[in-house]
Design an enzyme around this catalytic site. Structure first.
Site, PDB file in Angstrom:
ATOM      1  N   CYS A  42       0.834  -1.343  -0.116  1.00 23.25           N
ATOM      2  CA  CYS A  42      -0.224  -0.044  -0.049  1.00 23.25           C
ATOM      3  C   CYS A  42       0.920   1.233  -0.003  1.00 23.25           C
ATOM      4  CB  CYS A  42      -0.865  -0.099   1.128  1.00 23.25           C
ATOM      5  SG  CYS A  42      -2.074   1.628   1.270  1.00 23.25           S
ATOM      6  N   TRP A  59      -1.400   4.252  -5.121  1.00 19.80           N
ATOM      7  CA  TRP A  59      -1.902   5.670  -5.963  1.00 19.80           C
ATOM      8  C   TRP A  59      -0.765   6.408  -6.353  1.00 19.80           C
ATOM      9  CZ3 TRP A  59      -2.720   4.559  -0.605  1.00 19.80           C
ATOM     10  CH2 TRP A  59      -1.618   5.046   0.093  1.00 19.80           C
ATOM     11  N   ASP A  86      -2.760  -1.725  -3.099  1.00 21.41           N
ATOM     12  CA  ASP A  86      -3.789  -0.652  -2.759  1.00 21.41           C
ATOM     13  C   ASP A  86      -2.786   0.734  -2.931  1.00 21.41           C
ATOM     14  OD1 ASP A  86      -5.624   1.272  -2.246  1.00 21.41           O
ATOM     15  OD2 ASP A  86      -5.972   0.639  -0.162  1.00 21.41           O
TER      16      ASP A  86
END
Length: 658
Positions: A610, A657, A655
């Protein structure tokens, strides 16, 4: 045995009395009872009051021959779809933008009934190669169905991000699947990369796409370059205040009268119960918030995302009003000129300009080229108009501008002759979107609370302007208060595939530097709860990274306590700047490669990553490749295949970004 004599009456006086009473009651019930109200027979509503699910019928009725479907999570694909449908008129065609969730997509096979017809798909990819929420049903139907699309002409523009493993997976799939089902691709798949410049990718694809369409259908551009308004302005002077939207996303007054279920169209106003700074020092502000969901019936799982609807800074809103010289409290509606359109307004109407600029419109991101192009006509100074046109073009001169630095207010301030009508500006600006955060808690431990871990975004541009992240700065100001007015946040839950193993005995390896720690706080809390329930729990290993141990070691006390009590089997922390040579999570993975390989290869461990997609996730994946090569005796190609198989089995989840 009872013997009756002829002298005894057959009914006693008591019998006659009871009989009379019963007969009287019966008569009363028959005569005076309340008539059962007949169930009203509802007539089927006509097409004007129900939503049509046949896009073919709608196209025929309105004389449209191009339909542009969009799969959109953050609004960009929908925006591109609207632009393409508006483009069509320049080529003597008529287009409509359509949400696949609102129509019967099996009707696509009927498209050849319309002469010179074309279906365009603007498809974004969400998460790990997933379809967006509004295109999920269409995706499932394409996978399961065996429709015959012979004669259907189509093209696809896909929106994605190269830093993700499944780059543009949804667009690629739709493009390939439509061809398999017999449709004819009339222009190559467009690939938009949000890690580079998505707008540039779209504009350059679009500039080649339309000439190809003209050639295919034997039509010519009409040369109409004038701005086409999609909505007309209506100013309300005496409207009841109860009929005016004040920031609600869907139902009017839904913030005053909250009713479950809560979702993207009906967010829950969650009171903020905790808002504290996490870092001990440094120039950044990292924060931990807790949202109270008591009584909302909202359920979540560890690994899910919480979506938050932000509000724009009132200073920027007021300044836009000043620059344009308008009364922001004017009550208005923007009504679609196309009466057949499902989208009646660009945002909830009626509302005020102030509400629109505060709650509904994105005023902080740099405007896209189509917005600049349309606004250019309002610059009264020829040089400024020329600059605007250049900024809107895909020419090298246009690319010289630094779009990341200029929001709409900065453009208005820098170009004094540019004073567009505020209603046209409101029509052109994209919608302000919800922001997603990985939930930093477990519902097993915190059933009535959702935790958020975030860093406040604030930086100075080369021109000296300070840019602030809309949502994080707004959340930072949301302090719990005890004076009866609790700060609230409009939110809903988005389900995720980022899940702990079904078997608690499976080991887990979690890699999450910075705010990437968020979902792992939930995972660790849940593993601790399972232990308390007497369940056998596999090894729980965390690789965390931050800059300095004494500055930004987030949740230090909690994590060290989890390690002390044995909930965390191993807590590995990389302090990147506490020594001359930088140390990151991937270095710690390689340092403990034997333990990592044992957990993955022998003990069936699940791996979770993440955080930053651009560098960290890629570097961590490379570290796993190297470990598989060295300890598994694999070639690089075999190691890549090994990790890909783990992903397919759901044992390597991200997960991330950018």
């Amino acid at each position: 045995m009872t013997v009756f004599t002829r002298d005894e009456p057959f009914f006693s006086n008591l019998d006659i009395l009871l009989f009379s009473l019963i007969a009287g009651l019966l008569v009363y019930w028959l005569v005076f009872r309340k008539k059962v109200e007949p169930i009203p027979e509802f007539k089927k509503l006509d097409a004007q009051t129900t939503r049509e699910t046949s896009f073919i019928d709608k196209m025929k009725k309105t004389g449209k021959n191009i339909v542009v479907f969009y799969g959109s999570q953050t609004g960009t694909a929908e925006e591109f779809s609207n632009r393409l449908s508006k483009d069509a008129h320049r080529y003597g065609m008529k287009g409509m933008s359509a949400d696949p969730e609102e129509y019967d997509m099996s009707e696509l096979s009927r498209l050849p009934e319309i002469e010179n017809s074309l279906a365009i798909f603007c498809m974004a990819t969400y998460g790990e190669g997933d379809p967006t929420d509004n295109s999920q049903d269409f995706y499932d139907w394409l996978q399961e169905g065996d429709a015959d699309f012979t004669g259907v002409k189509y093209t696809v523009f896909s929106l994605g991000n190269k830093t993700y493993e499944h780059y543009n997976a949804m667009g690629k799939y739709v493009d390939k699947r439509l061809a398999e089902l017999g449709a004819q691709r009339i222009f190559d798949l467009g690939m938009g990369d949000d890690d580079g410049n998505l707008e540039e990718d779209f504009v350059s694809w679009r500039e080649q796409f339309w000439p190809a369409v003209c050639e295919h259908f034997g039509v010519e551009a009409t040369g109409e370059e004038s701005s086409i308004r999609q909505y007309e302005l209506k100013v309300h002077s005496d409207l009841n205040m109860n009929k005016i939207y004040t920031g609600e996303v869907g139902r009017l007054k839904s913030f005053e009268n909250q009713k479950p279920p809560f979702d993207s169209k009906n967010p829950f106003l969650a009171p903020v119960s905790v808002n504290r700074k996490l870092n001990k020092a440094g120039d950044r502000h990292l924060m931990h918030l807790e949202l109270d969901i008591t009584g909302s019936k909202i359920r979540y799982e560890s690994g899910d995302h919480v979506a938050v609807y932000p509000i724009n800074d009132s200073v920027i809103v007021n300044r836009i009003g000043e620059v344009l010289g308008v009364d922001l409290d004017t009550v208005i509606s923007l009504n679609n000129l196309d009466e057949e359109s499902n989208k009646k307004h660009p945002f909830p109407c009626p509302s005020t300009y102030r509400t629109a600029l505060t709650h509904y419109l994105d005023i902080t991101n740099p405007p896209r080229t189509n917005v600049l192009y349309e606004l250019a006509q309002y610059a009264t100074e020829p040089k400024e108009q020329e600059n605007m046109r250049k900024m809107a073009s895909s020419s090298p001169e246009g690319k010289v501008r630094s779009p990341a630095l200029l929001n709409i207010l900065a453009i208005l301030e820098d170009l004094p002759s540019l004073r567009p009508p505020i209603d046209h500006l409101c029509e052109l600006l994209p919608r302000l979107q919800a922001r997603y955060y990985s939930i930093a808690s477990s519902s097993k431990v915190h059933p009535n609370s959702i935790h958020i871990c975030a860093v406040v975004v604030e930086y100075e541009t080369k021109t000296g302007r300070v840019n602030k992240g809309v949502t994080t700065n707004w959340l930072k100001s949301k302090m719990p208060t005890d004076n009866g007015h609790k700060a609230t946040v409009p939110m809903y839950i988005r389900k995720s595939q980022f899940r702990l193993p079904f078997k608690s005995t499976n080991p887990v390896i979690m890699v999450g530097p910075g705010t990437g720690i968020a979902p792992f706080m939930g995972f660790v809390q849940e593993r601790g709860w399972l232990k308390e329930q007497g369940k056998e729990v596999g090894e729980t290993v965390l690789y965390y990274g931050c800059r300095h141990k004494n500055e930004d070691f987030l949740y230090q006390e909690e994590l060290e306590e989890f390690e002390k009590t044995g909930v965390l089997t191993a807590l590995n922390v990389a302090f990147s700047r506490d020594q001359a040579e930088k140390v990151y999570v991937q270095h710690l993975l390689k340092k403990s490669k034997e333990a990592v390989w044992r957990l993955v290869h022998t003990d069936n461990a699940h791996i979770y990553i993440c955080g930053d997609a651009r560098n960290m996730a890629r570097d961590v994946q490379n570290a796993f490749y190297e470990i598989a090569e060295e300890l598994g005796g694999l070639s690089r190609a075999q190691a890549v295949d090994y990790i890909k198989k783990l992903m397919t089995k759901g044992r390597y989840s991200q997960d991330v970004w950018s």
